[in-house]
Every structure is written in C-alpha cells, then in structure tokens.
Design a protein around this motif. Sequence first.
Motif, short mmCIF file in Angstrom:
data_model
loop_
_atom_site.label_atom_id
_atom_site.label_comp_id
_atom_site.label_asym_id
_atom_site.label_seq_id
_atom_site.Cartn_x
_atom_site.Cartn_y
_atom_site.Cartn_z
N GLN A 126 0.81 -1.21 0.00
CA GLN A 126 0.00 0.00 0.00
C GLN A 126 0.84 1.27 0.00
OE1 GLN A 126 -2.59 -0.66 3.39
NE2 GLN A 126 -4.15 -1.65 2.11
N ASP B 215 -2.99 -10.12 1.15
CA ASP B 215 -4.38 -10.33 1.53
C ASP B 215 -5.17 -9.04 1.31
OD1 ASP B 215 -3.85 -8.65 3.66
OD2 ASP B 215 -3.89 -10.23 5.19
N ARG B 216 -6.47 -9.11 1.59
CA ARG B 216 -7.33 -7.96 1.31
C ARG B 216 -7.11 -6.81 2.28
NH1 ARG B 216 -10.79 -9.73 -2.63
NH2 ARG B 216 -11.01 -12.00 -2.78
N ALA B 217 -6.41 -7.04 3.37
CA ALA B 217 -6.09 -5.99 4.33
C ALA B 217 -4.80 -5.28 3.97
CB ALA B 217 -5.99 -6.58 5.73
N ASP C 211 -5.81 -16.80 -0.88
CA ASP C 211 -6.86 -15.79 -1.04
C ASP C 211 -7.62 -15.65 0.27
OD1 ASP C 211 -8.28 -13.80 -2.24
OD2 ASP C 211 -9.19 -15.05 -3.79
N GLN C 212 -8.36 -14.56 0.37
CA GLN C 212 -9.09 -14.25 1.61
C GLN C 212 -10.56 -14.02 1.27
OE1 GLN C 212 -7.75 -10.67 3.65
NE2 GLN C 212 -8.03 -11.65 5.62
N ASP C 213 -11.45 -14.66 2.04
CA ASP C 213 -12.87 -14.53 1.73
C ASP C 213 -13.49 -13.33 2.43
OD1 ASP C 213 -13.44 -15.26 4.37
OD2 ASP C 213 -13.86 -17.36 3.87
N ARG C 214 -14.80 -13.16 2.27
CA ARG C 214 -15.47 -11.97 2.79
C ARG C 214 -15.54 -11.95 4.31
NH1 ARG C 214 -21.68 -13.29 0.80
NH2 ARG C 214 -22.10 -15.05 2.22
N LEU D 69 -16.70 -13.49 -3.23
CA LEU D 69 -17.20 -12.58 -2.21
C LEU D 69 -18.73 -12.49 -2.21
CD1 LEU D 69 -14.61 -9.66 -2.48
CD2 LEU D 69 -14.55 -11.72 -1.07
N THR E 150 0.36 -8.54 -9.80
CA THR E 150 -0.20 -7.62 -8.83
C THR E 150 -0.37 -6.26 -9.49
OG1 THR E 150 0.08 -6.70 -6.60
CG2 THR E 150 2.04 -6.89 -7.96
#
Length: 746
Positions: free
Chosen positions: A354, A413-415, A449-452, A495, A636
């Motif tokens: 990020q 990950d999504r974070a 991967d990361q789920d909802r 998601l 990415t």
Amino acid sequence: MPAYVKTRLKIWALVIGALSLTFLCPSAPALNPSLDVSQYAHTAWRVREGFTQGYIRSIAQTPDGYIWLGTGFGLFRFDGVRAELWKPPLNGEQLPSDFVVGLHVTRDGTLWIGTLEGLVSLRDGKLTRYPDLVGSAAASILEDRNGTVWVGSFSLGPPGKVCAIVGTNVHCYGLGVTGKGANALYEDSHDVLWVVGNDGIWQWRPGPPRFYHVPFGTFSVQDLGEAANGALLIPLPGRLARFEAGKLETQSPYPAPADKVEGVRFLRDRDGGVWIGTAGAGLVHVHNGRTDVFSQADGLSGNIVTSLFEDREGDVWVSTLGGLDRFRNCAIATYAEHEGIGTVPGWGSVVAAQDGSIWIGTQDGLRVWNHGEVKIYGRAGSYKSQSRTVWLPVRYVSDPELGDHLFVSVFGDRAGRILVSTPSAFGHMENGRFVSMSGVPGGLVYSVDQDRQGILWIANRDKGLLRLSKDGTVQRTSWASIGHKDGAQSLAADLSTGGLWLGFNEGGIGYFSDGQIKESYGRAEGLGTGRVSALYIDTDDAVWAGTEGGLSRIKNGRVLTMTSKNGLPCDAIHWITQDENHSFWVYMTCGLVRIGRTELDAWATDSQRKVKTTVFDSSEGVSSTPITFHVGSLVTRSLDGKIWFDGFLGGASVIDPQHLPSDKIPPPVNIERITADGKTYNALNGLRLPARIRDLTIDYTALSFVAPEKVQFRYQLEGQDRNWREVVNDRECSTQTSLRESTFFV
C-alpha cells in the motif's frame, strides 16, 4: 512505336503482432531516463554473423529513414532487416576510399561522407567532391546553426585541417595548429565551436582559437557533449569530466568494470540521458543520478565502442568492433539482476504494498523495490558476488527468521498485508520484519486468497487446503479428501457467495463450500483442458479460468472457452488480471495479451466470434514460457495502476496500461530497385521498361526501426493482380508475365 500501358505498383505497409498500429514502442519520445540500459529492448547485429564485412565506424540517418553505416569496406545502407553495400549512382564514380570514417546528415538532407582519403557529399543521387580535403581522413563533420559545414581531418603525414564549407566555398584553417588533426567537433548551446586535439581542446570560435590543455590527453576522445547547465562534457579515462570556466572537474566516475578504461564516444539523448562508449568496457550510462554499465557480458556486440547515434524515433544505436546494437523503449520494463532483483527463472512472485513498494519473492531470498531503491533480506557478505552487478542503491536487512539464500514466495491479503512463505514457516511482514503465524506450515504454497469473512485460504502442495480463521485457528483439508490428489494450483474467493473456487493441477475447477466440493466443471462441461493456472472473479460474478487449453468463463452454470480459434495468439495461460478500464491482461505461453472489455462482452454474447487482441511478445521483453506449476503471486496491480508480474526469465516486469506508447503512422515505403529480365533499372516515377518483359522483380522496403521484422506488406501490380498480396517482412515482389512496353508508377 510499340504500344505501351501504364502500370502502377501499389505497396502498403504496417507493423503487426505485438506492435500493432494501436500500441507501438514510441517513435518520437527519447528513451525513458528512469531505466537502466539492461531494461531497454536490445537488438544486436554481429559482424561475425555476416551483418557487414567489417566493423562500423560511423552512423547517420537520412530523411528517407535509412540508417547509413560507415565501415572499412565501404558504405552500407540499412533498413532494419537488410544491410546492403551502397554503390555510387553513376557508372565510374567511386568514393575517395572504401574506408568510411565519418558520416553526417545536414538539415537539407545531404549525406556527408568522410573517408580515409577525403570528403564527398551525396544529394539527389549526385556525388560532390572536395579537393581541399583530398588525402585527409575526414572523420569529424558538423553543421552549425548557420548552415556552415565544418570538417575536422587528421593525417599521419601532413598536419590535420579544420575546414568550413558554405555551398561550394571551402576554407581550411589551422595547418599545424591542431597537431596531427581534429578528433572531434562540437557546437554548444552558446554557439561556441570546440575542436578536440590530441592533448587538449580548442575554443575555435567566436574569437581567435584558444587552446586548453587536458591532463592525460584527449587522443582517444571522438565526441564532446554538454551538461544541462551548459558546461562542456568530455569522456576521459575512468570518468566523465566537466569543463567550465577553464577548469576541468569530474562529473561522474565510471563504475566497475569501466573505472579504468578510456571514454571515446559521447551521446546525450533528447531526454537528458548520457551514453559513453568506452574502449574496452562497453557502455556507461548516466541517468537520473545513477550510473550503470552494459558490456559484452550483457549482450552488447563488443566492448570497444566505435560510434553512438540517436535516430529520429528516439532509438539509440551503438556500433562496436563486433557489430551494431540498438536500444529502444518498449511498453514493458524488467527489474532483474542489474537492479538487485535477480532470481531463478520461473520461480519469482510479486506483490504491491500500500506504500507503493513492490515485494518480490525469489529462490534466493526476499527483495523489496521502492521507487529506485532495493532492500535485500540477507547479510551483505553473502550477496557479494551479485552486488558487483547491481547499479541501484541496495540495502541489506538481516532477519533471523528469513535467513540467507532462502526460497521465498509472497502473497497479499485484502487488508494489504504482505504474506510470506518459506520452506519452514508461513507468516507476514510487520514493521519490516517477518512474523510467523502459529500453526501454519511452510513449504511450497501455490496460492492464497481471503474470503469476505476475513478467513485466509492457503493452497499448500504437501499439506492440502488450509483454512486460517481470524482467531488463529487452522483447519486442514487434504487434497485426497476432496477427490484431487493433484492439488489446487489456483484459488479465488467468491465474495458474493462466500465460497471458494479451486483450479486443479491436472485440470478442472470446483466450487468449495462447507468443507466439500459443491460444483465441478471440466472438459466435458466445456472447460479448457489441462492445468488451471489462474482463476479470476469478474465484477459481474463470472468466474474466469486460465487453462492450458484456453480462457474459460463460467456464469450461471454455463461454460464458454476462448481459444486460438477465437483470436487468441495461443491457448495456454499463466495468469489473468484486470486494469482500471476493466480490460483483461492475460499472460500466455506466447506473450502478454490485452483483451478490451468490449471484446470480452461481445464474445460472451456470441462465443463463435473472433476477438481482437494486442500481443506483447519477446520484442517487448516478454518471454515465451511453457506451463509449469508455480508458487506465489504471479501478478499484482500497484496503487498507480501499473501491472507488475513475475518475469519468468528472472526478476519482475511492469507495464502501465494507462500510458502505453503509441504510433499510428504506417512506415513509409521505398522502392529500391527494379530488375527486368536480368537488367537493373533505377526506381524512379515514370520508369519506361521495354516490351515483352517476362521476369520482373521489384525490391522494396518500409523504414521503421521499431520492429522491422514485423512489418506486414500488401502490394498489387495493377493490370496483373486482381487482389492485394499480403506478406510479412518479405521485401521483394516477383512476377513472370508478358507485358507490352510499360511505364511503371510506384
């Protein structure tokens, strides 16, 4: 008088393949100054492979687009594919010598040719000789801002000359003043003319000549340049020197292995990059405060540089004793060994953080690229052998959990966390340190991967499918228990439904929910065959699968597969991603492919139609790589919209979909010669050929140096051809006919 017909040959050319009319490497901008030489597209033509008869001494380009090469065996004309020995236009005419030592094109299009025995100029097919320079080697030629042509000559016998030519008037100066001769001429931005002698430089005009002695001499210096502030730049042994107000100071020292060799050639490209040709270590490149070296060990045709030239398309040409090299911009840049990101081919992974940094997992440790600086996790001493080739600033970070020369793969990950897998642990980076996750094994991890719900799913080759809850609880599902001992190569969390899609190594995909496979799709359902290397869930919840047999789309239980029959350049796929305009980018075994959103949507409605694609292949630095299993994140997207991906041949590659260079101008076509029944004719408008011609050959070319090997031609001989003939890089039209006396227009 025999009857005759007017016959016109029509030829049309464009560039195909990876360099379509929409996306070409740039024709006007200079080379990107933020890149090292190793990151440009590089092509080499070598003397030992028969390119020319001897080494190239000088390079120029005429307004018609041809590159001219001066050699010890004559003057060659190069169109990007063929280098042909040039012959004078009139019978009996010859150059003063076959050893061409200097070339220059003036603003009116005249080609000035300096030889070992004198000077001539070529304009509109006519050679003009200059008796004042007979017997002198006219190696330095310059046109000043007023249109005067200056020629510096040297001789092993009589002293050299500096001559000014205006029209037919020639005035020579300085007999004996410059010693054996003038090595180089340069006019700076203040209209000062500088002349390089054997042991110093002359400020030739304005005013009377004034000599400045240069320590260590300037015998080998054949070019001068200018810094942004107007100071004179001189390539000297081991350093680029700045001459200002009568004082000589070091501007940039050459790094090893060029730190002890002479600089002989100098070029400052149109965007400020400085190129120095050395007499033994190849190229030194000074740009954006950095200096890098590109030598024969890196692919240069030779280590002794004889000439540097920038063409009208912004490409930089380098001649050496071993051949000719071209460097050009292209859409894709690769950060590899020279930039401190060397890796074993096919074993890299890449994630954008990020803060704009790029994390790269390699078989030799963890790397971080952050806007021109590189951080290597490991002790500096253990990377000593590699550090000799690294030009970017490198900092070494010791981390006992990561160790030295350790196989590392990275994920995100999504974070926004950077996840890292090693042979013994799995964890994340926190404040620049690796923190392992308790209960999660290391090893070869294919995909994450990361789920909802924030649950992390990990496809581990040996341990199966791992479920890591937010509270740290780890649940393991063996591959055998879900009917796939081969394991899943790719994962994609849905998601919308909360489930997980799995793409398997031996083919097929499955929808996993509540500990079991709820849906399965394979070849029988229309899915592409072979390993499923990539899964991608679109904004409309369609699931895209990259397989060895094509690009498959699953929506509401319906499976469609796009293959080479639908316009793809090949079938097998490594990964899939999407840019900010929702176009798909697909890395295939034959290159990187862009498919526009409108093309995707139209194909989803009519799966029989062909899609239009843009292909970036090896000419842009994209390797053709067979499908094998992979570990880590292969692609990415950074915060600025750029797409970073594993280079497969080593390092990390990047492309900016929002700033793709373009050139929509078709390359101009030239007719070079016409041969009728064995006799060659000048290719001029209104050419009259005799009657009853049976064997007709027309040689033509198209002047583009972006990718000359990909030029597609269409030609039509009116009155003979009913339709256009299409060929790729075939530059000869041959026909057997029986024409009446004909006048040809081309």
